[in-house]
Motif scaffolding. Sequence first.
Motif, mmCIF file in Angstrom:
data_model
loop_
_atom_site.group_PDB
_atom_site.id
_atom_site.type_symbol
_atom_site.label_atom_id
_atom_site.label_comp_id
_atom_site.label_asym_id
_atom_site.label_seq_id
_atom_site.Cartn_x
_atom_site.Cartn_y
_atom_site.Cartn_z
ATOM 1 N N VAL A 78 0.850 -1.179 0.000
ATOM 2 C CA VAL A 78 0.000 0.000 0.000
ATOM 3 C C VAL A 78 0.890 1.234 0.000
ATOM 4 O O VAL A 78 1.585 1.511 0.976
ATOM 5 C CB VAL A 78 -0.928 0.023 1.237
ATOM 6 N N ASN A 79 0.893 1.949 -1.138
ATOM 7 C CA ASN A 79 1.753 3.130 -1.289
ATOM 8 C C ASN A 79 3.187 2.812 -0.891
ATOM 9 O O ASN A 79 3.871 3.580 -0.204
ATOM 10 C CB ASN A 79 1.212 4.293 -0.459
ATOM 11 N N GLY A 80 3.639 1.632 -1.351
ATOM 12 C CA GLY A 80 5.016 1.232 -1.118
ATOM 13 C C GLY A 80 5.269 0.549 0.218
ATOM 14 O O GLY A 80 6.383 0.075 0.457
ATOM 15 N N GLU A 126 -4.465 4.775 8.001
ATOM 16 C CA GLU A 126 -3.354 5.096 8.904
ATOM 17 C C GLU A 126 -2.359 6.029 8.223
ATOM 18 O O GLU A 126 -1.866 6.983 8.832
ATOM 19 C CB GLU A 126 -2.657 3.804 9.336
ATOM 20 N N GLN A 127 -2.073 5.760 6.968
ATOM 21 C CA GLN A 127 -1.135 6.606 6.236
ATOM 22 C C GLN A 127 -1.674 8.020 6.073
ATOM 23 O O GLN A 127 -0.936 9.002 6.217
ATOM 24 C CB GLN A 127 -0.830 5.979 4.870
ATOM 25 N N GLU A 128 -2.963 8.130 5.775
ATOM 26 C CA GLU A 128 -3.566 9.456 5.604
ATOM 27 C C GLU A 128 -3.590 10.218 6.923
ATOM 28 O O GLU A 128 -3.333 11.431 6.961
ATOM 29 C CB GLU A 128 -4.971 9.316 5.048
ATOM 30 N N ALA A 129 -3.895 9.520 8.013
ATOM 31 C CA ALA A 129 -3.893 10.174 9.325
ATOM 32 C C ALA A 129 -2.503 10.674 9.682
ATOM 33 O O ALA A 129 -2.339 11.789 10.204
ATOM 34 C CB ALA A 129 -4.396 9.203 10.387
ATOM 35 N N ALA A 130 -1.495 9.862 9.379
ATOM 36 C CA ALA A 130 -0.118 10.277 9.662
ATOM 37 C C ALA A 130 0.278 11.479 8.805
ATOM 38 O O ALA A 130 0.935 12.412 9.285
ATOM 39 C CB ALA A 130 0.838 9.112 9.415
ATOM 40 N N ALA A 131 -0.150 11.464 7.534
ATOM 41 C CA ALA A 131 0.180 12.572 6.642
ATOM 42 C C ALA A 131 -0.441 13.879 7.119
ATOM 43 O O ALA A 131 0.121 14.962 6.912
ATOM 44 C CB ALA A 131 -0.291 12.257 5.221
ATOM 45 N N THR A 351 -8.417 4.993 -4.732
ATOM 46 C CA THR A 351 -8.296 5.487 -6.102
ATOM 47 C C THR A 351 -7.056 6.343 -6.291
ATOM 48 O O THR A 351 -6.336 6.195 -7.304
ATOM 49 C CB THR A 351 -9.541 6.316 -6.462
ATOM 50 N N LYS A 352 -6.762 7.192 -5.342
ATOM 51 C CA LYS A 352 -5.605 8.086 -5.482
ATOM 52 C C LYS A 352 -4.298 7.430 -5.026
ATOM 53 O O LYS A 352 -3.219 7.921 -5.349
ATOM 54 C CB LYS A 352 -5.826 9.395 -4.752
ATOM 55 N N GLY A 353 -4.406 6.358 -4.243
ATOM 56 C CA GLY A 353 -3.208 5.675 -3.773
ATOM 57 C C GLY A 353 -2.795 4.556 -4.713
ATOM 58 O O GLY A 353 -3.396 4.326 -5.759
ATOM 59 N N LYS A 354 -1.750 3.851 -4.318
ATOM 60 C CA LYS A 354 -1.262 2.718 -5.109
ATOM 61 C C LYS A 354 -1.374 1.465 -4.256
ATOM 62 O O LYS A 354 -0.644 1.297 -3.272
ATOM 63 C CB LYS A 354 0.197 2.931 -5.541
#
Length: 359
Positions: A78-80, A126-131, A351-354
């Motif tokens: 997920v996003n690398g 989790e990644q979005e919250a951290a960002a 959709t916007k992530g990988k």
Amino acid sequence: MKYAVPVLLALSLGIACNRTETKAAANQAPVAGAAATPTATPAAPGTPAAPPAAGPQTPPPAPVKPVPTVLPTVVARVNGKDIAAAELEKAIRNLEANVGNQIPAERRSEIYRGILDQLVEMRLLEQEAAARNIKATDAEVAAGIEQMKKQAPNPEAFAKALASRKMTEADLAAEARQRLCVDKLLTTEVEPKAAVTETDIADFYKKNPQFFMQPEAMRASHILLKADTPETKAVAKPKAEDLLRQIKGGADFAALAKQHSNDGSAPNGGDLGFFPRGQMVKAFEEAAFALKAGEISPIVETEFGYHIIKGAEHRDARTVPLAEVSDRIAQALRQQKQQQLAQEYVQSLKTKGKVEILM
């Protein structure tokens, strides 16, 4: 408001979870239990589970891609950032522990992929919250842990649940911190858009009258003396006759019910609440519906034993007024909006992530 927090914490601990169901729940049999009383608790009218679906029927899902017997070391990215097979297997083991059954072989691929999808969604959140630098305080984490402890039957059960999943309280706190951050993110994204208007409530009420039909009902109390053999009947019948004499002599019905009734309603003084026709066994129903408020029945024999029934209130069939159910409609509509908006938000992150699924 709780969105994502309970999902994986429940998988970790096996303690009650607020999420209605996982996308891939293992086989669950309905809870069965024999009642010693001819009554059951009906659902409250005016409590819609969810607004009815509109539009065309959803097509059947596509066949699930088989999951290999031996999982690759990394099952998704997920996003690398990797999701290891060990993480997926842990979630599966904990799901099995929660439901008390192993995953059926024929549903293995479906359930593995459903749980993996949840792990992917959680990683994206989790990644979005951290960002966004969204954080949970130590006090919030401690409160979350304390709430889970309260959901366990006792401290020993909580400790056993942790040990069985090879977790420490520190591990649980770390997971709780992550999930609280996710919950804050979803609350920020969803709450402002989930408002329900008076028009929404009135429209739902008007379009769904079936939810608000309340049948004729009776409220009554009873004293039950269980008896299902000639021997028990020989003991119970004279006792019932004595109790009936006491009641007719002015004894307190509720007090006698608490002391002598063999029914689960005894702690409430025998109060059964309102029940419609067709819910009780025939002899009990006929006796109860024939009573006026405050009247006492003769001894009524059913398959459960001997009953003494006290009438409380008769209620005619009616349509529950909007004023009585508007709060419950609002809550149901709000919850539906919240779920829909949360799902849409997670989909936007996908959709916007990988996201790479590697099995």
